[in-house]
Design an enzyme around this catalytic site. Sequence first.
Site, short mmCIF file in Angstrom:
data_model
loop_
_atom_site.label_atom_id
_atom_site.label_comp_id
_atom_site.label_asym_id
_atom_site.label_seq_id
_atom_site.Cartn_x
_atom_site.Cartn_y
_atom_site.Cartn_z
N HIS A 576 0.70 -1.25 -0.07
CA HIS A 576 0.06 -0.11 0.15
C HIS A 576 0.71 1.23 0.00
CE1 HIS A 576 -3.54 -2.66 2.06
NE2 HIS A 576 -3.21 -2.88 0.83
N HIS A 620 -7.28 -1.01 2.57
CA HIS A 620 -6.82 -1.32 1.49
C HIS A 620 -7.30 -0.42 0.49
CE1 HIS A 620 -5.91 -5.41 3.27
NE2 HIS A 620 -6.95 -4.69 4.03
C1 LIG Z 1 0.46 -7.28 -4.39
C2 LIG Z 1 -0.79 -6.32 -4.42
C3 LIG Z 1 -1.74 -6.46 -3.53
C4 LIG Z 1 -2.54 -5.54 -3.10
N1 LIG Z 1 -3.74 -5.90 -2.64
C5 LIG Z 1 -4.70 -4.82 -2.31
C6 LIG Z 1 -6.17 -5.23 -2.08
O1 LIG Z 1 -6.19 -6.47 -1.59
N2 LIG Z 1 -7.06 -4.38 -1.93
C7 LIG Z 1 -6.60 -2.83 -2.12
O2 LIG Z 1 -7.54 -2.14 -1.89
N3 LIG Z 1 -5.44 -2.61 -2.62
C8 LIG Z 1 -4.66 -3.55 -2.72
N4 LIG Z 1 -3.30 -3.09 -3.28
C9 LIG Z 1 -3.04 -1.80 -3.63
C10 LIG Z 1 -3.95 -1.10 -4.77
O3 LIG Z 1 -3.68 -2.13 -5.89
C11 LIG Z 1 -2.85 0.05 -5.19
O4 LIG Z 1 -3.06 1.05 -4.17
C12 LIG Z 1 -3.68 0.78 -6.44
O5 LIG Z 1 -3.87 -0.27 -7.52
C13 LIG Z 1 -2.91 1.89 -6.96
O6 LIG Z 1 -3.16 2.38 -7.99
P1 LIG Z 1 -2.33 3.53 -8.89
O7 LIG Z 1 -3.40 4.09 -10.02
O8 LIG Z 1 -1.69 4.42 -7.76
O9 LIG Z 1 -0.93 2.75 -9.53
P2 LIG Z 1 -0.95 1.44 -10.41
O10 LIG Z 1 -2.32 0.71 -10.31
O11 LIG Z 1 0.10 0.57 -10.23
O12 LIG Z 1 -0.79 2.08 -11.71
C14 LIG Z 1 0.39 2.71 -12.25
C15 LIG Z 1 0.42 2.12 -13.84
O13 LIG Z 1 1.46 3.13 -14.60
C16 LIG Z 1 2.33 2.16 -15.30
N5 LIG Z 1 3.55 2.94 -15.32
C17 LIG Z 1 4.36 3.33 -14.32
N6 LIG Z 1 5.32 4.00 -14.81
C18 LIG Z 1 5.19 4.02 -16.01
C19 LIG Z 1 5.91 4.61 -17.20
N7 LIG Z 1 7.23 5.36 -16.95
N8 LIG Z 1 5.48 4.53 -18.55
C20 LIG Z 1 4.28 3.98 -18.77
N9 LIG Z 1 3.57 3.32 -17.56
C21 LIG Z 1 4.19 3.37 -16.60
C22 LIG Z 1 2.29 1.00 -14.48
O14 LIG Z 1 2.57 -0.10 -15.45
C23 LIG Z 1 0.82 0.66 -14.02
O15 LIG Z 1 -0.07 0.02 -14.94
C24 LIG Z 1 -2.44 -4.11 -3.81
C25 LIG Z 1 -1.26 -3.81 -4.35
C26 LIG Z 1 -0.44 -4.70 -4.81
C27 LIG Z 1 0.79 -4.70 -5.72
#
Ligand SMILES: Cc1cc2nc3c(=O)[nH]c(=O)nc-3n(C[C@H](O)[C@H](O)[C@H](O)COP(=O)(O)OP(=O)(O)OC[C@H]3O[C@@H](n4cnc5c(N)ncnc54)[C@H](O)[C@@H]3O)c2cc1C
Length: 643
Positions: A576, A620
């Site tokens: 997280h 989460h």
């Molecule tokens: C293993 C795991 C288990 C989890 N379990 C839970 C759960 O059960 N419940 C819950 O609520 N949360 C959970 N989380 C947390 C939750 O999934 C994240 O907080 C949330 O998805 C983050 O969203 P985001 O948009 O910030 O990042 P992300 O969804 O990670 O999106 C970032 C995106 O940007 C892309 N990216 C990054 N840098 C670049 C670049 N330079 N060029 C092009 N693309 C790029 C990546 O490939 C990715 O697709 C978990 C996370 C993980 C990893």
Amino acid sequence: MGRFNLLGLAVLASLPSLVTANPAGRRTFDYVVIGGGTAGLVVATRLSEDPDTTVAVIEAGPHHVDEPLVDTPEFFSKALGNPAFDWRFVTTPQANLNNAILPQPRGKMLGGSSGLNFIVWDRASQREYDAWEQLGATGWNWNSLLPYFKKTETVAPQLQADIFPQAMQPPQVNFDDFHGRSGPVQPSYNVIYSNVSVPYVETINNIGVGTNSDPYTGNATGVYNTEVAIDRVKNLGKRSYAASTYFNMSSDRPNLTVFLSTQATKINFDLGDSVVSLLSSLLSSLLGLGQMRASSVDVVALNSTGITGRVFARKEVILSGGAFGTPQLLELSGIGNPEILREAGIPTLIDLPAVGENFQDHPSFTQDFEVQNTLFTYDLLRNNATFNSSQTAEYSESGTGLLANVQFVLTFSPLKALISSELLATVQDQATALINAPGTSPLARRQHRITRDFLTADDVGNIEFIMFPGGGRTRVAPTPGSAYITVYTCLMHPFSRGSVHVNTSDPMASPLIDPSYLDNDIDRQLALQGVKLARTITQTEPLNALVVGDHSPGANVTTDADWTEFTKDFLTTTYHPIGTAAMLPRELGGVVDPLTLKVHGTANLRVVDASLMPMLIATHPQSTVYAIAERAADIIRGRILGS
Ligand SMILES: Cc1cc2nc3c(=O)[nH]c(=O)nc-3n(C[C@H](O)[C@H](O)[C@H](O)COP(=O)(O)OP(=O)(O)OC[C@H]3O[C@@H](n4cnc5c(N)ncnc54)[C@H](O)[C@@H]3O)c2cc1C
């Protein structure tokens, strides 16, 4: 949807002409969204609702269609460490954990971490969202987010309520006040519950933590039956995540282009055509007088061609790279702490030392306990080949059965319920000392004041216990034929702060991720109390009667010294990470203006993802990330006053 794979590749094929800045070959979009993850796909979908607006998404990962490792709920965690799904980041050696280097998985696919995560779909307490505004994130609080929580989801009605305790079913009267009925993500309740669940819930009640029948209403404390992001309505039994929901809604829009397997390597700023204009803009930006304008994004294809190119933004660039990718790309683009940038060989365009700082994560400790093997746990899938085959067949035929289920029982406990009043008073005093310590930054001081209040609040979870009815998740292998429960103990409001920074100008190198786990003594003490309590839970009735023994770390761990070593050796992330581009005023250590979500010092570069969250919340985070992104889309479209 396949069209977008092809389109992405087709566009990539023409990228070299963009590198040479051939105007005829330029691909220009109104908005360029970097990162097609959880938040990025929400923003891209909402912005492209206007057919006259063109939107590009640049996503480093592929689009996994009909991929069991993503779609099958029970396979959660099986894709971790697999480069086809996971960035496979690691931490720097952790000083307080005997220099351990720990995995920091992140989804690398369309849908991002929503395609890799463990599917829990919950929310924090009102007080925690309100704390963001109290901290300086103007406009971000429970009331402003609630409509967006609802907008993201269509919560399926509970299908089976006869196994879990009736008291845990949300009351239907006010259900629609807090739960969405027409949003893209399709969370549901589980339909199969282990028969360990009821005794476990009663045990949690017996240690002093009550049952919460609807934790989505602004008080998320207590033991409860969580929703899970499993679609039981449209895509039967499949993970409901950003690619299968938001992207599915928008994938055939002609004004939305997705560049798959394409990594953004730098954001470029348009400082006019002439060198004079460039220099004067640079100077005024450095003096804090002007606003830099993001104009294009350099990209590289992550396939064997390695083609590089440039995608142009007519209006805005929106950075949604997640808590690691976002600060990394800001720094690669010259926005950050000048000292760090200089050491990495990157010229500074905007002096913004807060980039990559304020990193926070929930540390977690995993223990498992053997239970009577007559109980119904996920171990049956491992122990009984016939049962496993029947479940696999049922899932492939109808999307139901144990493979369509991820049953966690969550408990978010106020500290008061768990530790003695003497220890609580000591911890409060330590928090006060930390607040007053000369080395504490103004931002940390404000945050710690809030966290100190949380320590005694009735409606804030300080420690989370996650119970999973099944084993095989610790370092000690399960014994064939045996059944287990796994208990994860997680710290919800740690005082430790880490950072994420580049140490090279090479965009293909991973950033240095330093969570500084257990850097603070309060965190170390609460970790110690938490892991001891996890065992206490299993020694309390009625669960105690079902427990055969302590499996990992094992009954030989008894003294505080043993447990302290355990916390150092067995800490993992709860996955997280947040806070590395916090939406706070610049003078307080903010990276992004909370009203506009624009990076301080820029006219049109916004951040929308988990890195915005200025402070951790006891939940989460995925549903909060979706809600933030929905609200951000309205800010970008000018639908929210003040933006
Ligand atoms: C293993 C795991 C288990 C989890 N379990 C839970 C759960 O059960 N419940 C819950 O609520 N949360 C959970 N989380 C947390 C939750 O999934 C994240 O907080 C949330 O998805 C983050 O969203 P985001 O948009 O910030 O990042 P992300 O969804 O990670 O999106 C970032 C995106 O940007 C892309 N990216 C990054 N840098 C670049 C670049 N330079 N060029 C092009 N693309 C790029 C990546 O490939 C990715 O697709 C978990 C996370 C993980 C990893």
